[in-house]
Design an enzyme around this catalytic site. Sequence first.
Site, PDB file in Angstrom:
ATOM      1  N   ASP A 240      44.176 -62.082   4.396  1.00 12.92           N
ATOM      2  CA  ASP A 240      43.399 -61.178   5.260  1.00 12.92           C
ATOM      3  C   ASP A 240      41.921 -61.477   5.061  1.00 12.92           C
ATOM      4  O   ASP A 240      41.497 -61.769   3.934  1.00 12.92           O
ATOM      5  CB  ASP A 240      43.685 -59.706   4.881  1.00 12.92           C
ATOM      6  CG  ASP A 240      43.376 -58.751   6.032  1.00 12.92           C
ATOM      7  OD1 ASP A 240      42.265 -58.822   6.581  1.00 12.92           O
ATOM      8  OD2 ASP A 240      44.239 -57.923   6.364  1.00 12.92           O
TER       9      ASP A 240
ATOM     10  N   LYS B 247      54.527 -53.542  16.230  1.00 10.67           N
ATOM     11  CA  LYS B 247      53.719 -52.415  16.733  1.00 10.67           C
ATOM     12  C   LYS B 247      54.066 -52.187  18.199  1.00 10.67           C
ATOM     13  O   LYS B 247      54.038 -53.120  18.994  1.00 10.67           O
ATOM     14  CB  LYS B 247      52.220 -52.729  16.606  1.00 10.67           C
ATOM     15  CG  LYS B 247      51.822 -53.342  15.267  1.00 10.67           C
ATOM     16  CD  LYS B 247      51.616 -52.308  14.193  1.00 10.67           C
ATOM     17  CE  LYS B 247      51.292 -52.965  12.863  1.00 10.67           C
ATOM     18  NZ  LYS B 247      51.298 -52.047  11.731  1.00 10.67           N
TER      19      LYS B 247
ATOM     20  N   ASP C  28      43.450 -66.987   8.471  1.00 13.71           N
ATOM     21  CA  ASP C  28      44.144 -66.412   9.625  1.00 13.71           C
ATOM     22  C   ASP C  28      45.651 -66.394   9.314  1.00 13.71           C
ATOM     23  O   ASP C  28      46.234 -67.442   9.027  1.00 13.71           O
ATOM     24  CB  ASP C  28      43.851 -67.284  10.858  1.00 13.71           C
ATOM     25  CG  ASP C  28      44.506 -66.734  12.114  1.00 13.71           C
ATOM     26  OD1 ASP C  28      45.384 -65.842  12.003  1.00 13.71           O
ATOM     27  OD2 ASP C  28      44.150 -67.197  13.216  1.00 13.71           O
TER      28      ASP C  28
ATOM     29  N   SER D  48      49.536 -46.909   4.063  1.00 12.82           N
ATOM     30  CA  SER D  48      50.539 -47.862   4.551  1.00 12.82           C
ATOM     31  C   SER D  48      51.526 -48.272   3.469  1.00 12.82           C
ATOM     32  O   SER D  48      52.613 -48.760   3.770  1.00 12.82           O
ATOM     33  CB  SER D  48      49.866 -49.137   5.037  1.00 12.82           C
ATOM     34  OG  SER D  48      49.252 -48.932   6.249  1.00 12.82           O
TER      35      SER D  48
ATOM     36  N   ALA E  39      44.977 -56.487   3.787  1.00 15.60           N
ATOM     37  CA  ALA E  39      43.905 -55.587   3.335  1.00 15.60           C
ATOM     38  C   ALA E  39      44.096 -54.145   3.836  1.00 15.60           C
ATOM     39  O   ALA E  39      44.576 -53.956   4.955  1.00 15.60           O
ATOM     40  CB  ALA E  39      42.565 -56.121   3.847  1.00 15.60           C
ATOM     41  N   PRO E  40      43.775 -53.161   2.994  1.00 13.97           N
ATOM     42  CA  PRO E  40      43.222 -53.241   1.632  1.00 13.97           C
ATOM     43  C   PRO E  40      44.260 -53.431   0.530  1.00 13.97           C
ATOM     44  O   PRO E  40      43.917 -53.504  -0.636  1.00 13.97           O
ATOM     45  CB  PRO E  40      42.521 -51.880   1.480  1.00 13.97           C
ATOM     46  CG  PRO E  40      43.340 -50.953   2.330  1.00 13.97           C
ATOM     47  CD  PRO E  40      43.823 -51.768   3.491  1.00 13.97           C
TER      48      PRO E  40
ATOM     49  N   GLY F 150      47.934 -52.067   0.558  1.00 14.67           N
ATOM     50  CA  GLY F 150      49.049 -51.118   0.387  1.00 14.67           C
ATOM     51  C   GLY F 150      50.404 -51.796   0.234  1.00 14.67           C
ATOM     52  O   GLY F 150      51.219 -51.390  -0.602  1.00 14.67           O
TER      53      GLY F 150
END
EC number: 2.1.1.186
Length: 350
Positions: A236, A301, A256, A184, A217-218, A220
Amino acid sequence: MKNVLIYCRPGFERDALAEISDKASEHGFYGYGVPAENSGYVLYNTGDDQGGETLIQSLSFNHLIFARQIIAVNDVIDFEKGGRVQALLEAARELPLAEDMWFETADTNEAKALAGLIKKIEKPLMSAWKKAGLLRKKAVGIRHHVFFMEGNQAYLGVSYQSCRSEFLSGIRRLRFPSKGPSRSTLKLEEALLQFVPEQRRERDLYEGMHAVDLGAAPGGWTYQFVIRGIHTYAVDNGPMQKELMNTGLVSHMTEDGFKFKPPGKVDWLVCDMVERPILVAELMAKWLCEGWTQRAIFNLKLPMKKRYQEVVQCFELIASQLKQQGLKYEMQYKHLYHDREEITVCVMVK
Ligand SMILES: C[S@@+](CC[C@H](N)C(=O)[O-])C[C@H]1O[C@@H](n2cnc3c(N)ncnc32)[C@H](O)[C@@H]1O
């Protein structure tokens, strides 16, 4: 030239067509197009002999979501074996002179199989173009494109520097960094290159800034800030890459992302949470209206069918909230090469 040819990610032809039809009608063109599913391009007929060039010259590239590249073309050119150079040269008479010439295809496996043919034909075409006086240094910012469809078919067109991608086939290829926490990372790298070009970095992207990364996370996206010396609050519940945490530039907040409030104003907000686009748009508008940040980059998305319509709703929501607050802003957006079922948006309050 009467048509506009848009290169897009295969599968997004309908969205690209819906968008160009909308933009065209804003400029007084009421044309049509028929999307070919998974072809990686879409042709829009403006219904006007010069409409293609007029339209593309009145658009702005970072305000077109689904276009990886945009050129003006006439009808597709069919050629006999051995007669390609001649057929293209004849069609070139209708084009303005150009500074250079590119040979491209759609981003599909079938089209990419034409690479061998293109390699063979490039040199003879270039020298025919030069001999015919079609390439001139003074034609600054004008480029000819040959977009091969099949071995015996191509579109010949033109692009203008004011609205185009400077990458072959509209694809900005980036190398995955060996220490990158996830693939990402390339999405945010591409977004920063696209929306914060070199000449704006001194003002908008520099060492010592502070950022918030929602859904980090993780790591990128956080990685892209860290390599620029930017301190990042990574929000995260999931684990962050150890190496990234060891830089001392990252504060991991297991909270959150929809409830997180920054400890003070930050220079950048980025968000890659997988959530309904309208909820992400609302959250981004909230941050900008509250003054928690002046710059945001986020993904919307888009797994749904009517992706263009969904995006327009998100843009309208952001626009209305920022206007209500009396904020002046610039919004840029693009379906980037490293995006899949999502688009990337950048909003900067002025
Ligand atoms: C696509 S991944 C992010 C990848 C990351 N940008 C990168 O480059 O490595 C989405 C992340 O959003 C996180 N997420 C989803 N909903 C969230 C929420 N409400 N608050 C915080 N994180 C959330 C998930 O835990 C997941 O790690």
